[in-house]
Design a protein around this motif. Structure first.
Motif, short mmCIF file in Angstrom:
data_model
loop_
_atom_site.label_atom_id
_atom_site.label_comp_id
_atom_site.label_asym_id
_atom_site.label_seq_id
_atom_site.Cartn_x
_atom_site.Cartn_y
_atom_site.Cartn_z
N GLN A 53 14.92 -8.95 -3.93
CA GLN A 53 14.64 -9.57 -2.64
C GLN A 53 14.98 -8.58 -1.53
O GLN A 53 15.96 -7.84 -1.65
N TYR A 54 14.18 -8.61 -0.50
CA TYR A 54 14.40 -7.67 0.60
C TYR A 54 14.04 -8.33 1.93
O TYR A 54 13.45 -9.41 1.98
N ARG A 55 14.40 -7.65 2.97
CA ARG A 55 14.11 -8.11 4.33
C ARG A 55 13.61 -6.90 5.12
O ARG A 55 14.18 -5.81 5.01
N VAL A 56 12.55 -7.09 5.87
CA VAL A 56 12.04 -6.02 6.72
C VAL A 56 11.90 -6.56 8.14
O VAL A 56 11.62 -7.74 8.34
N THR A 57 12.07 -5.67 9.07
CA THR A 57 11.97 -6.07 10.47
C THR A 57 10.87 -5.25 11.14
O THR A 57 10.90 -4.02 11.12
N GLY A 58 9.91 -5.96 11.70
CA GLY A 58 8.81 -5.32 12.41
C GLY A 58 9.24 -4.95 13.82
O GLY A 58 10.43 -5.00 14.13
N PRO A 59 8.34 -4.62 14.71
CA PRO A 59 6.89 -4.57 14.45
C PRO A 59 6.52 -3.41 13.54
O PRO A 59 7.23 -2.41 13.47
N PHE A 60 5.40 -3.59 12.82
CA PHE A 60 4.96 -2.60 11.86
C PHE A 60 3.89 -1.69 12.46
O PHE A 60 3.22 -2.07 13.42
N ASP A 61 3.74 -0.51 11.87
CA ASP A 61 2.88 0.51 12.47
C ASP A 61 1.41 0.32 12.15
O ASP A 61 0.57 0.33 13.04
N VAL A 62 1.11 0.15 10.88
CA VAL A 62 -0.30 0.09 10.48
C VAL A 62 -0.40 -0.64 9.14
O VAL A 62 0.57 -0.67 8.37
N PHE A 63 -1.55 -1.26 8.91
CA PHE A 63 -1.77 -2.06 7.71
C PHE A 63 -3.10 -1.60 7.12
O PHE A 63 -4.15 -1.83 7.70
N HIS A 64 -3.02 -0.90 5.98
CA HIS A 64 -4.23 -0.40 5.32
C HIS A 64 -4.53 -1.18 4.04
O HIS A 64 -3.63 -1.40 3.23
N LEU A 65 -5.78 -1.54 3.86
CA LEU A 65 -6.26 -1.97 2.55
C LEU A 65 -6.87 -0.72 1.92
O LEU A 65 -7.83 -0.17 2.46
N CYS A 66 -6.28 -0.25 0.84
CA CYS A 66 -6.73 1.02 0.25
C CYS A 66 -7.49 0.79 -1.06
O CYS A 66 -6.94 0.23 -2.01
N HIS A 67 -8.74 1.23 -1.05
CA HIS A 67 -9.63 1.03 -2.20
C HIS A 67 -9.73 2.27 -3.08
O HIS A 67 -10.60 2.33 -3.94
N CYS A 68 -8.87 3.26 -2.89
CA CYS A 68 -8.97 4.49 -3.69
C CYS A 68 -8.69 4.17 -5.16
O CYS A 68 -8.06 3.17 -5.49
N SER A 69 -9.17 5.04 -6.03
CA SER A 69 -9.07 4.75 -7.46
C SER A 69 -7.61 4.69 -7.91
O SER A 69 -7.26 3.92 -8.80
N GLN A 70 -6.74 5.47 -7.29
CA GLN A 70 -5.33 5.44 -7.68
C GLN A 70 -4.70 4.10 -7.32
O GLN A 70 -3.93 3.54 -8.09
N CYS A 71 -5.00 3.60 -6.13
CA CYS A 71 -4.43 2.30 -5.73
C CYS A 71 -4.99 1.18 -6.60
O CYS A 71 -4.27 0.24 -6.95
N ARG A 72 -6.27 1.28 -6.96
CA ARG A 72 -6.85 0.24 -7.83
C ARG A 72 -6.15 0.24 -9.18
O ARG A 72 -5.80 -0.80 -9.73
N ARG A 73 -5.93 1.42 -9.72
CA ARG A 73 -5.28 1.50 -11.02
C ARG A 73 -3.80 1.08 -10.93
O ARG A 73 -3.30 0.35 -11.78
N SER A 74 -3.14 1.54 -9.90
CA SER A 74 -1.71 1.25 -9.73
C SER A 74 -1.43 -0.25 -9.56
O SER A 74 -0.43 -0.76 -10.05
N THR A 75 -2.33 -0.94 -8.84
CA THR A 75 -2.12 -2.37 -8.59
C THR A 75 -2.80 -3.23 -9.63
O THR A 75 -2.49 -4.41 -9.77
N GLY A 76 -3.77 -2.67 -10.34
CA GLY A 76 -4.54 -3.46 -11.31
C GLY A 76 -5.53 -4.39 -10.66
O GLY A 76 -6.09 -5.27 -11.32
N THR A 77 -5.77 -4.21 -9.37
CA THR A 77 -6.71 -5.10 -8.70
C THR A 77 -7.60 -4.30 -7.75
O THR A 77 -7.67 -3.08 -7.84
N ALA A 78 -8.34 -5.00 -6.87
CA ALA A 78 -9.39 -4.34 -6.10
C ALA A 78 -8.87 -3.30 -5.12
O ALA A 78 -9.51 -2.28 -4.89
N HIS A 79 -7.73 -3.57 -4.52
CA HIS A 79 -7.20 -2.62 -3.53
C HIS A 79 -5.72 -2.87 -3.29
O HIS A 79 -5.23 -3.97 -3.52
#
Ligand SMILES: [Zn+2]
Ligand SMILES: [Zn+2]
Length: 137
Positions: free
Chosen positions: A15-41
């Motif tokens: 369990q963790y806690r993070v405090t924003g505001p956050f800088d940027v939010f990317h949906l990454c469709h690269c092949s490494q992210c697909r493989r690493s997450t096992g899903t689309a992005h």
């Protein structure tokens, strides 16, 4: 600084806690992210390391360090395998897997990166029927 937001892995041991505001939010469709997450992005929110506080299970967090140049790293709960936040070796920025957050992050995706690399079935998936639960059949 905004209100702290909690996140957890699937089994709840990390369990963790993070405090924003956050800088940027990317949906990454690269092949490494697909493989690493096992899903689309991947769905990654970027911020700085000082925004993270572990509340439980930090000792269960395993950091995957790639043995080849140019391969992305990740961190996960060793009990359930869920991705958890980690600091990028390359940029030094904290990367939060948005799906692990328990509350809305107060930031929406900025973009879909590596769009041309997206899964062959991704567009068809967006257009597929929307159903509220696992179908009976
Ligand atoms: Zn877990
Ligand atoms: Zn990626």
């Amino acid at each position: 600084m905004s209100k702290p937001i909690q996140g957890t892995c699937l089994c709840g041991r990390v369990q963790y806690r993070v405090t924003g505001p956050f800088d940027v939010f990317h949906l990454c469709h690269c092949s490494q992210c697909r493989r690493s997450t096992g899903t689309a992005h991947a769905a990654n929110i970027f911020t700085t390391e000082d925004r993270l506080e572990w509340l439980a299970g930090e000792d269960l967090v395993k950091r995957y360090i790639p043995d080849r140049e140019g391969v992305i790293s990740k961190a996960f709960c060793t009990h359930c395998g869920s991705l958890v936040p980690y600091t990028s070796l390359k940029s030094g920025r904290l990367i939060i897997p948005a799906g692990s957050l328990s509350e809305p992050p107060g930031i929406e995706p900025d973009d879909n990166i590596f769009w041309r690399d997206r899964a062959d079935w991704y567009d068809a998936g967006l257009a597929a029927e929307h159903v509220e639960q696992f179908p009976d059949d």
